[in-house]
Design a protein around this motif. Sequence first.
Motif, PDB file in Angstrom:
ATOM      1  N   LEU A  61       0.830  -1.199   0.000  1.00 33.20           N
ATOM      2  CA  LEU A  61       0.000   0.000   0.000  1.00 33.20           C
ATOM      3  C   LEU A  61       0.869   1.256   0.000  1.00 33.20           C
ATOM      4  N   ARG A  62       1.882   1.290   0.861  1.00 34.48           N
ATOM      5  CA  ARG A  62       2.738   2.478   0.966  1.00 34.48           C
ATOM      6  C   ARG A  62       3.520   2.723  -0.317  1.00 34.48           C
ATOM      7  N   LEU A  63       3.970   1.641  -0.953  1.00 34.57           N
ATOM      8  CA  LEU A  63       4.703   1.793  -2.217  1.00 34.57           C
ATOM      9  C   LEU A  63       3.768   2.250  -3.335  1.00 34.57           C
ATOM     10  N   ALA A  78       1.856   8.002   1.732  1.00 33.04           N
ATOM     11  CA  ALA A  78       3.284   8.308   1.607  1.00 33.04           C
ATOM     12  C   ALA A  78       3.606   8.830   0.214  1.00 33.04           C
ATOM     13  N   VAL A  79       2.933   9.896  -0.198  1.00 32.05           N
ATOM     14  CA  VAL A  79       3.131  10.457  -1.533  1.00 32.05           C
ATOM     15  C   VAL A  79       4.550  11.019  -1.650  1.00 32.05           C
ATOM     16  N   GLY A  80       5.303  10.528  -2.617  1.00 28.29           N
ATOM     17  CA  GLY A  80       6.651  11.019  -2.853  1.00 28.29           C
ATOM     18  C   GLY A  80       7.701  10.531  -1.882  1.00 28.29           C
ATOM     19  N   ARG A 106      12.750   5.263   3.331  1.00 28.95           N
ATOM     20  CA  ARG A 106      12.028   5.851   4.465  1.00 28.95           C
ATOM     21  C   ARG A 106      10.838   4.976   4.841  1.00 28.95           C
ATOM     22  N   ILE A 107      10.142   4.462   3.845  1.00 23.98           N
ATOM     23  CA  ILE A 107       9.019   3.565   4.095  1.00 23.98           C
ATOM     24  C   ILE A 107       9.510   2.303   4.801  1.00 23.98           C
TER      25      ILE A 107
END
Length: 285
Positions: A189-191, A255-257, A262-263
């Motif tokens: 999801l974050r990616l 986590a746009v950009g 970092r994720i």
Amino acid sequence: MDYDNAMSAPDSARSVFRRRIALPTDHGSWFFLATPLVIGLFAGGSVSAATPLLVVAAFAAFLIRQPVTTAVKAYSGRRPRDELPAARFWIAVYGLIGLAAAGGLLALGFGYIMVLALPAIPVFAWYLVLVSRRAERRQMGVEILGSGVLALAAPAAYWTGIGAPDALGGWLWALSGLQSAGSIMYAYLRLEQRVLPGIPDLRARMRMGARAIALCGANTGIALVVGIAGVIPAFVFVPFSVQFAEAVWGTVRPAVGARPARIGARQSVVSALFTLLFIVCWRLR
């Protein structure tokens, strides 16, 4: 020209000791072994003579994936053939270490733990087929299955601690596997969020995060119900609730950009916190 024979001794040594062939490059995968292994060790409550052998065997089996994958890529034309000597070297090193540790476990009467390694064979074979076809990336199902195999380290460590198979080991495997599955789905999801052109409206955000929230919420509910039933310690739902809260937070705040590193770093912190809380809550009997 025979490249291997043409190399000098120093060049040959350098070709063998290549970090990206010897060690996994996907750093987050370490947690999928370390978390269930640590949980199992602490849940067992004691360390036996078999414990260090199990740890060595588990890490040898985990580490051998990297050189085997490199070898498959080299044979299928994805990597240069001059990486094969290093891949063969590390396959032999990890293989011999793993066999020695497994032999020690067998000699100590823990041969039944070897059965837990059997599910890894078809899953790893499937993964290697995908590697040979250049199709292993973004395969969430394969990753979840692989993490489920690694989660078998939890009952293995637990059983070496208590000295015999026990039904609670099965629950440790199930809970560790569910945590890993939730972590993988949330990472996807974050990616997916990071490449969005902007922050979408709340409905779109919730739609994107629905699967991760549902899985992490279900994991929390399972741990809560089974704990209330007295099958596992009552407060084991707490670490799952932290993972659930993270999934909700990450859905609302995409986590746009954000950089993948970092994720991954945040995921590592959440996994470490989950492990710590699980150990503490498991001991609260």
